[in-house]
Design an enzyme around this catalytic site. Structure first.
Site, PDB file in Angstrom:
ATOM      1  N   ASP A  19     106.225  93.372 123.792  1.00 13.41           N
ATOM      2  CA  ASP A  19     107.422  92.330 123.689  1.00 13.41           C
ATOM      3  C   ASP A  19     107.833  92.190 122.174  1.00 13.41           C
ATOM      4  O   ASP A  19     107.719  92.852 121.416  1.00 13.41           O
ATOM      5  CB  ASP A  19     106.882  91.140 124.475  1.00 13.41           C
ATOM      6  CG  ASP A  19     108.199  90.493 125.066  1.00 13.41           C
ATOM      7  OD1 ASP A  19     108.915  89.791 124.252  1.00 13.41           O
ATOM      8  OD2 ASP A  19     108.203  90.483 126.374  1.00 13.41           O
ATOM      9  N   HIS A  59     110.152  84.841 122.719  1.00  9.16           N
ATOM     10  CA  HIS A  59     110.126  85.591 124.255  1.00  9.16           C
ATOM     11  C   HIS A  59     108.709  86.043 124.450  1.00  9.16           C
ATOM     12  O   HIS A  59     108.069  85.900 125.571  1.00  9.16           O
ATOM     13  CB  HIS A  59     111.058  86.719 124.413  1.00  9.16           C
ATOM     14  CG  HIS A  59     111.141  87.173 125.655  1.00  9.16           C
ATOM     15  ND1 HIS A  59     110.495  88.320 126.138  1.00  9.16           N
ATOM     16  CD2 HIS A  59     112.157  86.704 126.549  1.00  9.16           C
ATOM     17  CE1 HIS A  59     110.966  88.383 127.403  1.00  9.16           C
ATOM     18  NE2 HIS A  59     111.892  87.836 127.525  1.00  9.16           N
ATOM     19  N   SER A 203     111.316  89.232 132.961  1.00  6.28           N
ATOM     20  CA  SER A 203     110.225  89.288 132.244  1.00  6.28           C
ATOM     21  C   SER A 203     109.103  88.257 132.878  1.00  6.28           C
ATOM     22  O   SER A 203     107.969  88.654 132.451  1.00  6.28           O
ATOM     23  CB  SER A 203     110.792  88.610 130.716  1.00  6.28           C
ATOM     24  OG  SER A 203     111.531  89.591 130.354  1.00  6.28           O
TER      25      SER A 203
END
Length: 246
Positions: A19, A59, A203
């Site tokens: 990520d 994120h 996600s």
């Protein structure tokens, strides 16, 4: 609500989180369960160092927090492929999976992928390498209603979101002959912030399934590497069948 694998915490399980890295000082992150990671550039070049995995987008931190919420004793290995935005290359993802194999991870969290069908074969090869090493890749099955690789491959646990699914649960369905995990796409709630105002999406469905997979991996215990991914798949399916009746 009872959760899956209630006696497991992910202890001893290593999860590579592909990520944007992680911010270890975030209050939702247990920094003691974060191991050294790397940055992988778009051309597949690997960079290491003290700040190589520091998250500047947020994120990856949110994704890691979702995994740690489900499997608090698992060790997360940040693999930063996002730097300035949520976009990378197939070469970087392939390198990330191979790096996870070299680090003897058991789970690879990959909440992204490629809808370019020309990438299918290279992802199939690296997914075979992961399975042979005892690694289960957990990845998004679709993007924009198109198959997303490697998540659409049979060697991989593909994930799809369900906005009505409780965050403490998941289910397993067969879609197009592939065993698919269905989970909530919402992260943990932030007090006073509506769900839709927080980060959410596939996600987080993938991250929550990676957490559940870490619990299943602990349950499976010591099995030959070549059998581990299939054993985790089966443990997830059996557990889902049990709590779907409650």
């Amino acid at each position: 609500m009872a959760r899956p694998f209630p006696a497991s915490t992910g202890r001893g399980v290593r999860v590579a989180v592909v990520d944007s890295g992680v911010h270890p000082d975030h209050p939702h992150i247990d920094a003691s369960r974060i191991d050294a990671g790397v940055t992988i550039l778009a051309d597949g070049t690997i960079e290491a160092g003290a700040d190589a995995t520091l998250d500047r987008l947020g994120h990856g931190t949110a994704v890691t927090a979702a995994i740690q919420e489900k499997a608090p004793d698992a060790t997360c290995l940040p693999v930063r492929v996002f730097r300035d935005g949520l976009k990378t290359s197939a070469a970087a993802l392939v390198t990330a999976i191979r790096w996870a194999v070299a680090q003897e991870a058991e789970i690879v969290n990959l909440s992204l992928g490629s809808i370019n069908a020309t990438h299918r074969d290279i992802f199939a090869r690296v997914a075979d390498e992961a399975v042979a090493a005892g690694i289960l890749i957990v990845a998004a099955r679709e993007a924009n209603d198109l198959p997303c690789y490697p998540g659409a491959l049979p060697q991989v646990l593909g994930v799809a979101p369900d906005w009505e699914c409780p965050r403490e649960r998941y289910r397993i369905e067969t879609i197009d002959a592939q065993r698919t995990a269905i989970a909530s796409g919402y992260p943990r709630a932030i007090p006073g912030v509506p769900l839709q105002r927080n980060l959410y999406g596939i996600s987080f469905a993938v991250a929550q399934m990676s957490g559940f997979a870490a619990l299943a991996c602990e349950r499976v215990g010591r099995v030959p590497s070549s059998d581990r991914a299939a054993a985790i798949h089966e443990a997830l399916a059996q557990e889902a069948a049990l709590f779907s009746q409650t």
